[in-house]
Design an enzyme around this catalytic site. Sequence first.
Site, mmCIF file in Angstrom:
data_model
loop_
_atom_site.group_PDB
_atom_site.id
_atom_site.type_symbol
_atom_site.label_atom_id
_atom_site.label_comp_id
_atom_site.label_asym_id
_atom_site.label_seq_id
_atom_site.Cartn_x
_atom_site.Cartn_y
_atom_site.Cartn_z
ATOM 1 N N GLY A 533 0.835 -1.203 0.000
ATOM 2 C CA GLY A 533 0.000 0.000 0.000
ATOM 3 C C GLY A 533 0.864 1.246 0.000
ATOM 4 N N GLY A 535 0.587 5.568 0.496
ATOM 5 C CA GLY A 535 -0.239 6.738 0.826
ATOM 6 C C GLY A 535 0.653 7.924 1.011
ATOM 7 N N GLY A 536 0.053 9.051 1.300
ATOM 8 C CA GLY A 536 0.827 10.270 1.498
ATOM 9 C C GLY A 536 1.794 10.146 2.663
ATOM 10 N N PHE A 537 1.479 9.264 3.587
ATOM 11 C CA PHE A 537 2.299 9.105 4.792
ATOM 12 C C PHE A 537 3.550 8.292 4.520
ATOM 13 C CE2 PHE A 537 -0.903 5.878 4.347
ATOM 14 C CZ PHE A 537 -0.151 4.725 4.348
ATOM 15 N N GLY A 538 3.537 7.501 3.464
ATOM 16 C CA GLY A 538 4.646 6.588 3.198
ATOM 17 C C GLY A 538 4.112 5.261 2.687
ATOM 18 N N VAL A 540 3.221 0.969 2.982
ATOM 19 C CA VAL A 540 2.892 -0.160 3.846
ATOM 20 C C VAL A 540 3.502 -1.416 3.220
ATOM 21 C CG1 VAL A 540 1.080 -1.519 4.909
ATOM 22 C CG2 VAL A 540 0.731 0.918 4.538
ATOM 23 N N LYS A 555 3.846 -0.267 8.502
ATOM 24 C CA LYS A 555 3.582 1.055 7.931
ATOM 25 C C LYS A 555 4.751 1.958 8.281
ATOM 26 C CE LYS A 555 -0.063 4.354 8.866
ATOM 27 N NZ LYS A 555 -1.502 4.371 9.160
ATOM 28 N N ASP A 651 -12.578 9.017 10.965
ATOM 29 C CA ASP A 651 -12.251 8.787 9.553
ATOM 30 C C ASP A 651 -12.758 7.417 9.115
ATOM 31 O OD1 ASP A 651 -11.315 9.608 7.130
ATOM 32 O OD2 ASP A 651 -9.200 9.223 7.549
#
Length: 826
Positions: A533, A535-538, A540, A555, A651
């Site tokens: 995966g 995402g903007g966070f980094g 997975v 993650k 969320d």
Amino acid sequence: MLLQLQIIHGSTVSRIGLGTILLLLFLLLCLSFYCIGDDIYRPNDLFGISCGSSTNFSTLDTRNWTADIKFLSPTHQAVAAPPLTPSTQQGPYNSARLSQSQFTYSFPVTPGPKFLRLFFFSTSYPNFDRSKACFTVQAGPYTLLQDFNASLNADADDDPGNTNVLFREFCVHVGDGERLKITFIPSATDSYAFINGIEIVSMPSYLYYTNPKVHTAELPRFVGGETYEVDNNSALETMYRLRCGDAIIPASGDTGMLRIWDVDTKYVISQSVESIDFGHKTNLSFTEKTPNYTAPDLLYRSLRNMGPNASINISFNLTWRLPVDPGFTYMLRLHFCQLNPLVNQSGDMIFLIFIQDHLVENMVDIFSWTDKQRGVPVVRDYAVNISAKGNQKKAYISLKMRPHPQSKIMDAQLNAIELFKINDPTGNLAGPDPDHLPQTPNDQMSTKKNNSTMRTLVSVAGAVSSVVLFSFIIAFLLIKRRKNVAVNKGSSKKYRTSRGSSSLSIPTDLCRHFSIAEMRAATNNFDEVFVVGVGGFGNVYKGQIDNGSTTVAIKRLKPGSRQGIREFRNEIQTLSPLRHPNIVSLIGYCYEGNEMILVYDFMDHGSLRDHLYDTDNPSLSWKHRLQICIDVARGLHYLHRGAKQVIIHRDVKSTNILLDEKWVAKVSDFGLSRIGEPTGISMSIVSVNTEVKGSIGYLDPEYYKRFLLTEKSDVYSLGVMLLEVLSGRQPLLHSEEKQRMSLVKWAKHCYENGSLTEIVDEELKGKLAPQCLRKFVEVALSCLLEDGTQRPSMNDLVELLEFALQLQDDVVNCAVESPVNFEDVQ
Ligand SMILES: *[C@@H]1O[C@H](CO)[C@@H](O)[C@H](O)[C@H]1NC(C)=O
Ligand SMILES: *[C@@H]1O[C@H](CO)[C@@H](O)[C@H](O)[C@H]1NC(C)=O
Ligand SMILES: *[C@@H]1O[C@H](CO)[C@@H](O)[C@H](O)[C@H]1NC(C)=O
Ligand SMILES: *[C@@H]1O[C@H](CO)[C@@H](O)[C@H](O)[C@H]1NC(C)=O
Ligand SMILES: *[C@@H]1O[C@H](CO)[C@@H](O)[C@H](O)[C@H]1NC(C)=O
Ligand SMILES: *[C@@H]1O[C@H](CO)[C@@H](O)[C@H](O)[C@H]1NC(C)=O
């Protein structure tokens, strides 16, 4: 782009700039379907002045700002200065014009009525202390503000989105050959005057001023008197401009005059329903009396009405209450438009209107008023005098409506409200400063909250898929983040909480600590092939720990992200004590050097979204979808009630629901979640003092409009998810035709039209028991009620969904099912 609005604060009336508007605006601009300003009216004069600025720039809301120097009278001693704390809002706030002596701006404008808008950012400037700003503002013969203590006014505002921005809008009439002169006069020798922005926009001659040629019957009605005229010698101050029952319309969505139409939610004091949008099928017919620039088309397509209350209690009033300054006459404009398909003849819907408890209309029949046509906007003006009693500092204007006993449809409805203060005989428009309230009940409340376990946390972590939606949220969080850093603190009641602490206090007993070496070993040094995966966070990763005996999801937040630390800590603190079959388990974390890594149970089947749409995965059967919904409700119920503290996830969405190898659904991603004290009452308000977070399409309107964050916000988001599960589509689909763009609106529409099967996923068509479908949709729609208190609790939802499953089972037992692609669970 700011909006003038009044709120009740303790015993004070205060007008504020609503900081949230930036956010809403941003959202709305992004949801581009929303506001394409029809350039119906093109103002002759349009000045956007950024005072103290030497450059020209424009803002997100399409406003253009230019330098002020050429409009400043030559003798001035005013200096230009940047604020010591940068503003957190877009607009003319990056510089100010300040002086301890009087200064004047002079604008060459065409004759006629103008909007005059003033923008203030109350903070300290080099050599100008925040608390010393106290001044009078005059425009021609009118006093717009008198001994205006800017910091006091900014502090009296308890709106969480407020960032010390103050906004005022006035209407003034400029005569032939005159210039519009605006003078700023410091009140005392040690005080100073300042201004950040001035906007001047022409308006049509008789938009608010009374046309002298108009028939007496069409003059504004004077409550308790005959008629009233707003003549050209009057100056007006906009107190409220409210759209009833729907979202804000920003300046860019106005008819060309850059007016902002705010939501009315704060001022409605009776129960009411926000009606479903009547859609865009019918073209509106503007008339000579109500020309197309009166208000945006959109405004007339949604309204607030009474709903079932009216038929229960015939004397029930739909009521608004608007705080005002006493000692002035006000002009109240009400906007109506009949689009209800059930209204076909005169008398179908008639209602009464009371202003200040005076019956001002005993037979409102919009349909008759508009020559028996639907879709014709109409406005009615009233004038009301609010006298000053003693040294009372605030008063209210009340507006009530209720159905006429002979009406066929027992309802009353309103599209918009505008309220203007009219200058007194001395040319004054200024009300008193709000009381200085060192410790109001509100202060106490927020102080208590500050001491509680609440954390100020922002998350950029999030879903595993949906990168587009994601980058969009990130963008807005980044904007909001900049705000957080810059929030100017002048008063004790502002939101301070534990934002400052930076030590990482983690309950290590509950949560395993991994070394970076272990993490590297688990993922073959973060090998791309293990990425499951992004995402903007980094990223997975899928990894193996304990010598390959356990598969985990790893993650890895972008190394070195200082912002990420809060989300990281929030996730660990919130999630590690939780144990529930429907909550994803946090196994441990790694925090070493720059690395911030979270380790979870691996979820074989990925996110729920991966099985609903835009996917090659086989479609889930209806029963499995229902079971997943029940799981999710159980997990959320545990968060709301089962854990020691109330946890609001904030969320809930299909990408945050993960499925394990047995297809058990687990709620994940606690980066945005919030913890509050349990209250024992039906709803815990965790915080009204927070920035709006969450995902577009799933946001509780009560939360984004009123900053009311409760468990019911999760209920709302779950309601959206239920519809998503049923229809196999995303909550917002811009590619769809307008009516279907919002899944929620479309579902409501189908429900009302009895065409429920329309929204059912193609893959499920014909496989749902009709009773089950009906129940399920009813449950989903009950989650989506505007009023949070009316939504079911998570516990109710578990039962309701189980009941829906039962209804499906009952049918299945006597018929054939079912497109199974895996065995039943639980
Ligand atoms: C608004 O109304 C005026 C006058 O009736 C008309 O000329 C104009 O085209 C209208 N504008 C729009 C955008 O409908
Ligand atoms: C800013 O705009 C004004 C008016 O459009 C123009 O006169 C001025 O030259 C511009 N200034 C700069 C620095 O671009
Ligand atoms: C700002 O300037 C741009 C470009 O000149 C123009 O298209 C736009 O209409 C202006 N905005 C307003 C509110 O006038
Ligand atoms: C403005 O109000 C604040 C709060 O009451 C007070 O401390 C300050 O002295 C006032 N400023 C002036 C210039 O009066
Ligand atoms: C509404 O107006 C548009 C454009 O003016 C026109 O194409 C459409 O047919 C009209 N719709 C109705 C229902 O009159
Ligand atoms: C509705 O408002 C009218 C006018 O103020 C009042 O007489 C009536 O009692 C109100 N009804 C209720 C149920 O409060």
